[in-house]
Design a protein around this motif. Structure first.
Motif, PDB file in Angstrom:
ATOM      1  N   SER A  54       0.844  -1.199   0.000  1.00 53.68           N
ATOM      2  CA  SER A  54       0.000   0.000   0.000  1.00 53.68           C
ATOM      3  C   SER A  54       0.884   1.255   0.000  1.00 53.68           C
ATOM      4  O   SER A  54       2.090   1.179   0.258  1.00 53.68           O
ATOM      5  N   PHE A  55       0.266   2.414  -0.238  1.00 51.72           N
ATOM      6  CA  PHE A  55       1.033   3.664  -0.199  1.00 51.72           C
ATOM      7  C   PHE A  55       1.597   3.914   1.198  1.00 51.72           C
ATOM      8  O   PHE A  55       2.699   4.426   1.350  1.00 51.72           O
ATOM      9  N   ARG A  56       0.838   3.518   2.223  1.00 53.14           N
ATOM     10  CA  ARG A  56       1.340   3.692   3.589  1.00 53.14           C
ATOM     11  C   ARG A  56       2.603   2.849   3.792  1.00 53.14           C
ATOM     12  O   ARG A  56       3.612   3.323   4.319  1.00 53.14           O
ATOM     13  N   GLU A  57       2.551   1.601   3.327  1.00 53.91           N
ATOM     14  CA  GLU A  57       3.720   0.717   3.470  1.00 53.91           C
ATOM     15  C   GLU A  57       4.920   1.213   2.658  1.00 53.91           C
ATOM     16  O   GLU A  57       6.056   1.164   3.128  1.00 53.91           O
ATOM     17  N   LEU A  58       4.637   1.691   1.447  1.00 54.91           N
ATOM     18  CA  LEU A  58       5.742   2.221   0.623  1.00 54.91           C
ATOM     19  C   LEU A  58       6.365   3.437   1.306  1.00 54.91           C
ATOM     20  O   LEU A  58       7.587   3.609   1.345  1.00 54.91           O
ATOM     21  N   ASP A  59       5.504   4.276   1.858  1.00 52.68           N
ATOM     22  CA  ASP A  59       5.973   5.489   2.535  1.00 52.68           C
ATOM     23  C   ASP A  59       6.864   5.112   3.729  1.00 52.68           C
ATOM     24  O   ASP A  59       7.922   5.710   3.939  1.00 52.68           O
ATOM     25  N   ILE A  60       6.447   4.107   4.482  1.00 52.96           N
ATOM     26  CA  ILE A  60       7.240   3.695   5.652  1.00 52.96           C
ATOM     27  C   ILE A  60       8.568   3.079   5.199  1.00 52.96           C
ATOM     28  O   ILE A  60       9.624   3.362   5.781  1.00 52.96           O
ATOM     29  N   GLU A  61       8.522   2.263   4.142  1.00 51.34           N
ATOM     30  CA  GLU A  61       9.793   1.679   3.697  1.00 51.34           C
ATOM     31  C   GLU A  61      10.745   2.778   3.208  1.00 51.34           C
ATOM     32  O   GLU A  61      11.955   2.715   3.451  1.00 51.34           O
ATOM     33  N   ALA A  62      10.192   3.793   2.550  1.00 57.65           N
ATOM     34  CA  ALA A  62      11.032   4.916   2.116  1.00 57.65           C
ATOM     35  C   ALA A  62      11.641   5.613   3.339  1.00 57.65           C
ATOM     36  O   ALA A  62      12.817   5.998   3.330  1.00 57.65           O
ATOM     37  N   ASN A  63      10.862   5.761   4.413  1.00 60.52           N
ATOM     38  CA  ASN A  63      11.403   6.370   5.641  1.00 60.52           C
ATOM     39  C   ASN A  63      12.566   5.547   6.180  1.00 60.52           C
ATOM     40  O   ASN A  63      13.584   6.094   6.626  1.00 60.52           O
ATOM     41  N   ARG A  64      12.408   4.229   6.131  1.00 59.99           N
ATOM     42  CA  ARG A  64      13.480   3.368   6.656  1.00 59.99           C
ATOM     43  C   ARG A  64      14.736   3.489   5.805  1.00 59.99           C
ATOM     44  O   ARG A  64      15.853   3.534   6.326  1.00 59.99           O
ATOM     45  N   VAL A  65      14.551   3.575   4.483  1.00 57.63           N
ATOM     46  CA  VAL A  65      15.714   3.787   3.601  1.00 57.63           C
ATOM     47  C   VAL A  65      16.380   5.110   3.972  1.00 57.63           C
ATOM     48  O   VAL A  65      17.607   5.202   4.113  1.00 57.63           O
ATOM     49  N   ALA A  66      15.554   6.154   4.144  1.00 61.53           N
ATOM     50  CA  ALA A  66      16.102   7.478   4.482  1.00 61.53           C
ATOM     51  C   ALA A  66      16.923   7.394   5.768  1.00 61.53           C
ATOM     52  O   ALA A  66      18.038   7.946   5.853  1.00 61.53           O
ATOM     53  N   ASN A  67      16.394   6.692   6.777  1.00 60.35           N
ATOM     54  CA  ASN A  67      17.110   6.595   8.055  1.00 60.35           C
ATOM     55  C   ASN A  67      18.366   5.734   7.946  1.00 60.35           C
ATOM     56  O   ASN A  67      19.373   6.018   8.591  1.00 60.35           O
ATOM     57  N   ALA A  68      18.322   4.692   7.102  1.00 60.12           N
ATOM     58  CA  ALA A  68      19.524   3.884   6.877  1.00 60.12           C
ATOM     59  C   ALA A  68      20.605   4.732   6.207  1.00 60.12           C
ATOM     60  O   ALA A  68      21.795   4.645   6.541  1.00 60.12           O
ATOM     61  N   ASP A 154      20.694 -10.104  -1.200  1.00 61.23           N
ATOM     62  CA  ASP A 154      21.033 -11.122  -0.200  1.00 61.23           C
ATOM     63  C   ASP A 154      22.330 -10.857   0.553  1.00 61.23           C
ATOM     64  O   ASP A 154      22.658 -11.608   1.460  1.00 61.23           O
ATOM     65  N   GLY A 155      23.056  -9.847   0.183  1.00 64.54           N
ATOM     66  CA  GLY A 155      24.343  -9.594   0.835  1.00 64.54           C
ATOM     67  C   GLY A 155      25.391 -10.537   0.254  1.00 64.54           C
ATOM     68  O   GLY A 155      25.084 -11.646  -0.157  1.00 64.54           O
ATOM     69  N   SER A 156      26.619 -10.088   0.177  1.00 69.34           N
ATOM     70  CA  SER A 156      27.697 -10.952  -0.324  1.00 69.34           C
ATOM     71  C   SER A 156      28.977 -10.415   0.293  1.00 69.34           C
ATOM     72  O   SER A 156      28.929  -9.535   1.158  1.00 69.34           O
ATOM     73  N   ALA A 157      30.113 -10.932  -0.158  1.00 68.66           N
ATOM     74  CA  ALA A 157      31.402 -10.604   0.454  1.00 68.66           C
ATOM     75  C   ALA A 157      31.555  -9.110   0.773  1.00 68.66           C
ATOM     76  O   ALA A 157      31.886  -8.752   1.891  1.00 68.66           O
ATOM     77  N   ASN A 158      31.293  -8.257  -0.207  1.00 66.48           N
ATOM     78  CA  ASN A 158      31.542  -6.841   0.042  1.00 66.48           C
ATOM     79  C   ASN A 158      30.259  -6.004   0.032  1.00 66.48           C
ATOM     80  O   ASN A 158      30.271  -4.840  -0.346  1.00 66.48           O
ATOM     81  N   SER A 159      29.138  -6.636   0.407  1.00 67.18           N
ATOM     82  CA  SER A 159      27.897  -5.862   0.454  1.00 67.18           C
ATOM     83  C   SER A 159      27.064  -6.287   1.653  1.00 67.18           C
ATOM     84  O   SER A 159      27.283  -7.333   2.246  1.00 67.18           O
ATOM     85  N   VAL A 160      26.093  -5.437   1.987  1.00 62.88           N
ATOM     86  CA  VAL A 160      25.173  -5.758   3.075  1.00 62.88           C
ATOM     87  C   VAL A 160      23.832  -6.116   2.439  1.00 62.88           C
ATOM     88  O   VAL A 160      23.491  -5.588   1.373  1.00 62.88           O
ATOM     89  N   SER A 161      23.082  -7.035   3.053  1.00 62.98           N
ATOM     90  CA  SER A 161      21.805  -7.421   2.452  1.00 62.98           C
ATOM     91  C   SER A 161      20.759  -6.332   2.722  1.00 62.98           C
ATOM     92  O   SER A 161      20.840  -5.594   3.707  1.00 62.98           O
ATOM     93  N   TRP A 162      19.789  -6.269   1.839  1.00 67.24           N
ATOM     94  CA  TRP A 162      18.711  -5.271   1.927  1.00 67.24           C
ATOM     95  C   TRP A 162      18.058  -5.309   3.313  1.00 67.24           C
ATOM     96  O   TRP A 162      17.899  -4.272   3.966  1.00 67.24           O
ATOM     97  N   ASN A 163      17.715  -6.517   3.789  1.00 71.33           N
ATOM     98  CA  ASN A 163      17.038  -6.620   5.088  1.00 71.33           C
ATOM     99  C   ASN A 163      17.935  -6.170   6.239  1.00 71.33           C
ATOM    100  O   ASN A 163      17.490  -5.471   7.146  1.00 71.33           O
ATOM    101  N   ASP A 164      19.208  -6.576   6.205  1.00 67.51           N
ATOM    102  CA  ASP A 164      20.116  -6.146   7.272  1.00 67.51           C
ATOM    103  C   ASP A 164      20.309  -4.630   7.240  1.00 67.51           C
ATOM    104  O   ASP A 164      20.418  -3.981   8.281  1.00 67.51           O
ATOM    105  N   TRP A 165      20.351  -4.118   6.024  1.00 68.95           N
ATOM    106  CA  TRP A 165      20.567  -2.671   5.882  1.00 68.95           C
ATOM    107  C   TRP A 165      19.431  -1.889   6.532  1.00 68.95           C
ATOM    108  O   TRP A 165      19.642  -0.893   7.223  1.00 68.95           O
ATOM    109  N   LEU A 166      18.212  -2.387   6.314  1.00 68.16           N
ATOM    110  CA  LEU A 166      17.042  -1.662   6.835  1.00 68.16           C
ATOM    111  C   LEU A 166      16.715  -2.010   8.287  1.00 68.16           C
ATOM    112  O   LEU A 166      15.967  -1.272   8.948  1.00 68.16           O
ATOM    113  N   SER A 167      17.274  -3.129   8.799  1.00 69.24           N
ATOM    114  CA  SER A 167      16.910  -3.511  10.166  1.00 69.24           C
ATOM    115  C   SER A 167      17.488  -2.476  11.120  1.00 69.24           C
ATOM    116  O   SER A 167      18.629  -2.033  10.992  1.00 69.24           O
TER     117      SER A 167
END
Ligand code: ATP
Ligand code: MG
Length: 535
Positions: A54-68, A154-167
């Motif tokens: 939903s737009f609410r969920e997209l908005d919240i995920e965008a907030n989490r990206v902003a905070n990350a 999914d994260g790999s040797a020199n990257s962080v996974s999307w979920n870990d990044w946002l957690s």
């Protein structure tokens, strides 16, 4: 109609921006999502492989990206690169970076590693997010000096996974609202004509550019839009933004091929779609498409490359919806002229030729035709270079004053490099990129004109005309042809067909057959490649 080929729209109201659901003009990306999430929080923003968001969920995920991003040390005006195919995470990163004041740099995921390295080294992002399937570029991204964080699914040797990044990143909106003249995002030109250049588009550019489309497309919370054009291209992103502005859902499921695309359009009763002519050509060749019920489809928007008239006429019959053609550049924030649904429906013999045009300037966009050498305006009907003014024109090329100066006439008119002319009714006709024009025995040959005649041959599905060196004529046109279906049309037959319809000097002196024309990710024909291959 004035004495010169300058088309200044009659009315130029100050507020021709698209409006947000809360009534304010669109002036940046962050408020676009915020306003929509307040207006219809529970409506579907995205349909993906993971279901509905939903737009609410997209908005919240965008907030989490902003905070990350804030946590990773990204500051106002820093760049954040997204490299990937169309996916919900693109939207989260786009709006999330905007909500904390950084600039999204949208990068083509189909580029070779060396090209990606060039773009990242040039834009110097602090964070790079890679989409699903593009994890292989994490080495390239991590090696760029400015890059602190690389995010992969999914994260790999020199990257962080999307979920870990946002957690651990909070849900609260950091609340930044950029000014209309701040750079909102950077696209890289496709490099059809040279090294890719960063194109800085502002919030004001976007607000103005969305206006005409928004008013025409009639989107609401029941709309479902499909976008088989990449978001790293202005046409693809334009549809995504206009859909969210209108409250519609973006259908972003992974597509394996054209048949699946068609099946999805049917299943979700897609109401709005954007496609390049090459994709429309593939679609109309499929029996599944010709037999399907397209009653849900309201609008098909196309552009980015020339549309052959026979294909347009066929597609109009097959889809039976409203067609809208736009012409523009990344540098003009996408479409600046448009061939309206009404133009497409016109059956009057005396206006039928307009289907070969790219339509009339959009509201509030002044367009001139100038002599490419003297840069003086030319009279109506005369061919010259298309030059675009007004609020659609980009801010500048990123860190490239020389290219900016060479492209902007008098500081604010954009030279397009496209040959064009206006007719008496204000319709703009394109006559090829000036660099593609062929000069044969002192005569100008416009490949588009020859291509348009050749594509009327039933045995030809697609054709490109390029100039190759000729000792006798300087240059001579040749045709590179993709035969249609099981056609066995020959070189001699094609040359004969052109001689019956064109002046001798315009006719191809040779025909080469090919399985598929080389195109880039945005559907543009790579004429430079053809010239090299067939030289
Ligand atoms: P580069 O500038 O790096 O060479 P590019 O010009 O292909 O790349 P874009 O900005 O995506 O990158 O494309 C703009 C060009 O696309 C226009 O200058 C024009 O030549 C062509 N074009 C756009 N719309 C249309 C259209 N409706 N019909 C024909 N050609 C179009
Ligand atoms: Mg260009």
């Amino acid at each position: 109609v004035g004495s010169t080929a300058t088309r200044e729209p009659a009315t130029r109201e100050p507020s021709v921006n698209a409006l947000l659901p809360d009534g304010r003009p669109v002036q940046n990306l962050e408020d676009l999502l915020r306003s929509r999430a307040i207006a219809s929080p529970e409506s579907t923003a995205v349909i993906s492989d993971d279901g509905r968001t939903s737009f609410r969920e997209l908005d919240i995920e965008a907030n989490r990206v902003a905070n990350a991003l804030l946590r990773d040390g990204v500051r106002t005006g820093d760049r954040v690169a997204y490299i990937g195919a169309n996916a919900p995470s693109f939207l989260s990163v786009l709006y999330g970076s905007s909500k904390m004041g950084s600039i999204l740099t949208a990068v083509n995921n189909r580029l070779a590693p060396g090209e990606v390295d060039y773009i990242l080294s040039n834009s110097e992002p602090t964070v790079v997010v890679l989409g699903a399937g593009d994890e292989g570029l994490s080495d390239v991204a991590a090696a760029v000096g400015s890059v602190r964080t690389v995010v992969t699914v999914d994260g790999s040797a020199n990257s962080v996974s999307w979920n870990d990044w946002l957690s651990g990143a909070g849900d609260d909106d950091p609340g930044v609202s950029r000014l209309p003249d701040d750079t909102a995002l950077i696209f890289y030109s496709s490099g059809t004509t040279g090294h890719p250049k960063g194109i800085e588009l502002t919030g004001a550019n976007l607000g103005r550019a969305l206006a005409t489309m928004y008013h025409l497309l009639d989107l609401d919370t029941d709309s479902v839009a499909m976008c088989p054009v990449p978001f790293f291209h202005v046409a693809g992103l334009g549809l995504a933004l206009v859909t969210t502005l209108g409250g519609g859902a973006l259908l972003l499921k992974t597509i394996a091929g054209p048949l699946e695309l068609v099946a999805l359009m049917q299943e979700y009763r897609v109401t709005h779609a954007v496609a390049v002519p090459a994709v429309i050509s593939v679609l109309t060749s499929l029996p599944a498409v010709r037999e399907a019920d397209w009653s849900a489809l309201q609008f098909l928007v196309y552009g980015a490359a020339p549309m052959p008239l026979p294909l347009l006429q066929d597609a109009t019959k097959v889809f039976g919806c409203s067609f809208l053609q736009a012409y523009g550049l990344t540098e003009s924030t996408g479409g600046v002229t448009m061939l309206t649904p009404e133009d497409h429906r016109a059956t009057d013999e005396s206006t039928a030729h307009r289907l070969k045009s790219v339509g009339q300037p959009m509201f509030g966009v002044p367009i001139r035709i100038v002599d490419p050498v003297t840069l003086e305006d030319v009279p109506v009907g005369t061919r010259g270079e298309v030059v675009i003014g007004g609020a659609h024109v980009m801010r500048r090329y990123w860190r490239n004053e020389a290219a900016t100066a060479a492209t902007m006439l008098d500081g604010d008119w954009l030279r397009t490099g496209d040959g064009g002319s206006f007719d008496e009714d204000g319709y703009l006709y394109l006559h090829d990129r000036l660099k593609d024009m062929i000069v044969s025995g002192g005569e100008n040959v416009y490949p588009a004109e020859v291509e348009s005649v050749l594509s009327g041959h039933p045995g030809i599905r697609e054709v490109a005309v390029v100039g190759i060196h000729s000792d006798r004529w300087g240059e001579t046109p040749i045709a590179v042809v993709v035969r249609s279906g099981d056609s066995a049309v020959t070189e001699a037959e094609i040359i004969e067909w052109s001689r019956e319809r064109l002046a001798h000097f315009k006719c191809p002196s040779a025909v080469q057959f090919i399985e598929e024309l080389p195109r880039n990710a945005s559907g543009k024909l790579l004429k430079t490649r053809l010239r090299q291959d067939f030289a």
